[in-house]
Scaffold this motif. Structure first.
Motif: not given
Length: 326
Positions: A110-133
């Motif tokens: 049905h092409s329905a937008p859906v996502a799952v709520g793993y909120c820790l990815r939205y920590l600012p420090s998480a994005n610094y880790v991602k970029n560093a790796l």
């Protein structure tokens, strides 16, 4: 948005109702209990109580957050996706891979937008880790040490912990599903996780019918050894991750919202903001999902990624299903 809905009446549902009202002050917000009962308690930030998914669909709802027990996610998600209503499902996506596959199949049909709520990815420090790796800041990654722990009776002090979703296997409880954030971000940061060994334990202290302490060893495709410890026993909440590489070490404190780089000559704080309002994670997650609905750039946790987490958990339980006591 004019009409939105939240399914579930627990703490996380309360947070989502508040955040949706913050984002859309003039919207009509529908609230539904996980079972469809009419609640006796006051439901905050709610314009109307509904008792069925059908009422949500008939109200021309434009966004639904499913914050019910994992055992009910597929039951609540399928009719919404059949109606092409954008749906954000709190983690984990479901209790079994067969259920999460059903959600995937219906969303594709049905092409329905859906996502799952793993909120820790939205920590600012998480994005610094991602970029560093991603930039190979510490070279080749040899080991990753991931640990989280928090005392289950303190999670929801207003109820007996033995009555909580987290404590009941039939509702999706246990450390593996309840603390699957660590599996999600390990997969996000390090790629596919290949199971090597696991130990599942039930403590005498909590006397649950689910695992309250888990130790897992994975390898990724680059032969990084990944140690993950998750428990419901630590009296002081703890959530840290350490990456050991050929050119240095990254130490990530998720509660302190900080990232430190350690090499042979110095220690450098790459990011630190311990006073950052953690509710922003949930607001960012909602805003990101709204971007997906509107066809804008987004980074929501894909249901296929969430499906892989359930497969991992099933593999762990089927391979190492003899609980040890401690």
């Amino acid at each position: 948005m004019q009409t939105v809905a939240v399914i579930g009446l627990g703490n996380i549902a309360k947070r989502h109702r508040s955040n949706l009202k913050h984002l859309f002050p003039d919207c009509k917000l529908l609230a539904m209990s996980a079972s469809g009962r009419v609640p006796d308690e006051l439901v905050s930030n709610c314009d109307e109580i509904v008792t069925s998914i059908e009422e949500i669909i008939l109200a021309n709802t434009e966004l639904v957050v499913i914050a019910s027990p994992a055992s009910l996610h597929v039951q609540h998600a399928i009719p919404l996706l059949n109606a092409r209503i954008p749906t954000l499902i709190e983690k984990p996506i479901s209790m079994s891979s067969s259920e999460s596959q059903r959600i995937i199949d219906v969303s594709l049909t049905h092409s329905a937008p859906v996502a799952v709520g793993y909120c820790l990815r939205y920590l600012p420090s998480a994005n610094y880790v991602k970029n560093a790796l991603d930039k190979c800041l510490i070279g080749k990654i040899y080991n990753a040490y991931i640990e989280t722990g928090q005392y289950l009776p303190d999670w929801r002090p207003n109820i007996d912990y033995r009555d909580s979703v987290s404590a009941q296997e039939n509702l999706g409880g246990g450390a593996l599903l309840e603390l699957s954030h660590e599996l999600d971000y390990a997969q996000w940061l390090l790629g596919s996780l290949n199971l090597e060994h696991a130990i599942l334990r039930r403590s005498e202290e909590l006397s649950l019918d689910v695992e309250d302490c888990v130790d897992i060893i994975f390898k990724n495709d680059a032969e990084t050894v990944i140690n993950i410890h998750m428990d419901m026993l630590q009296r002081k909440a703890y959530r840290k991750c350490r990456f050991v590489g050929s050119a240095g070490v990254l130490e990530w404190d998720l509660i302190g919202n900080s990232l430190k780089l350690i090499d042979s000559e110095s220690e450098t704080m790459l990011y630190e903001n311990p006073s950052w309002d953690k509710n922003q994670m949930y607001l960012y997650m909602l805003e990101d999902f709204i971007n997906k609905i509107e066809g804008k750039c987004y980074s929501c946790v894909d249901i296929n990624e969430a499906h892989q987490i359930i497969i991992l958990i099933e593999n762990i339980k089927s391979s190492y299903n003899q609980y040890q006591s401690n």
